[in-house]
Scaffold this motif. Sequence first.
Motif, short mmCIF file in Angstrom:
data_model
loop_
_atom_site.label_atom_id
_atom_site.label_comp_id
_atom_site.label_asym_id
_atom_site.label_seq_id
_atom_site.Cartn_x
_atom_site.Cartn_y
_atom_site.Cartn_z
N GLY A 105 0.72 -1.21 0.10
CA GLY A 105 -0.06 0.01 -0.08
C GLY A 105 0.83 1.15 0.09
N GLN A 106 0.15 2.46 0.37
CA GLN A 106 0.69 3.49 0.44
C GLN A 106 1.91 3.81 1.71
OE1 GLN A 106 -3.14 5.68 -0.34
NE2 GLN A 106 -1.41 7.02 -1.01
N ARG A 107 2.04 3.04 2.47
CA ARG A 107 3.04 3.18 3.67
C ARG A 107 4.12 2.46 3.35
NH1 ARG A 107 0.43 3.19 9.62
NH2 ARG A 107 2.05 4.66 10.58
N CYS A 108 5.27 2.91 3.13
CA CYS A 108 6.63 2.40 2.86
C CYS A 108 7.63 2.21 3.94
CB CYS A 108 7.27 3.00 1.66
SG CYS A 108 8.84 2.30 1.07
N PRO A 109 7.72 0.80 4.64
CA PRO A 109 8.40 0.94 5.94
C PRO A 109 9.95 1.37 5.58
CG PRO A 109 7.04 -1.01 5.67
CD PRO A 109 6.97 -0.31 4.43
N LEU A 110 10.51 0.82 4.56
CA LEU A 110 11.91 1.35 4.31
C LEU A 110 11.92 2.92 4.03
CD1 LEU A 110 14.76 0.55 4.09
CD2 LEU A 110 14.12 -0.10 1.37
N GLY A 111 10.98 3.23 3.37
CA GLY A 111 11.14 4.73 3.27
C GLY A 111 10.85 5.58 4.32
#
Length: 207
Positions: free
Chosen positions: A103-109
């Motif tokens: 989805g729109q939530r990127c953990p790495l980012g």
Amino acid sequence: MASRLTAKGAATRQRIIEGAAEEIRERGVTETTLDDIRSRTATSKSQLFHYFPSGKEELLLAVARHEAGRVLSDQQPYLGELTSWEAWRNWRDAVVDRYRRQGQRCPLGMLTSQLTQATPGAQAVTTELLASWQAQIAAGIRVMQNRREISAGLDADRAAAALLAGIQGGVSILMATGSLAHLEAALDLGIDQLLGAPAPEPGAPAG
């Protein structure tokens, strides 16, 4: 430190990293505290600082490396076996499915945005991820070149870099809009261009 740990210690450290990753995916980086992580992983404060002496920043870096590894492992076995056009299509579907689930939530980012450039190894996390990703795509292109299904004159590294840049652009747009359309377009057109690259006639010089 990880290389000096016993098997039990390495397992405990990995359990903390995985628990922290889950907490961050649910809460976000800034909202996640060390107490949240300790509670989730059933570790004491002394244990946490034993494995991560520098505290939260060191733990976040370890979680970032973990998440970078997941980016590639989620694409396997397809990314490592780009040996036919069917395999390339399967890889394409695996990439799209991976980011659809994320989805729109990127953990790495989220993690890399919280790590400062002064953090040892922070920049290397993304650099190493992209280098490994590009190298595996390029390896697949070379396999297809050896089978004379892609022109031998195509620069495999540049083609892989362009395809990866398209993926990253599509992911950035997904993060901003929630739409997978650009990611799918980048993959579809990138693979189609490889497929459409004219192969040299048997016996003809490459290039």
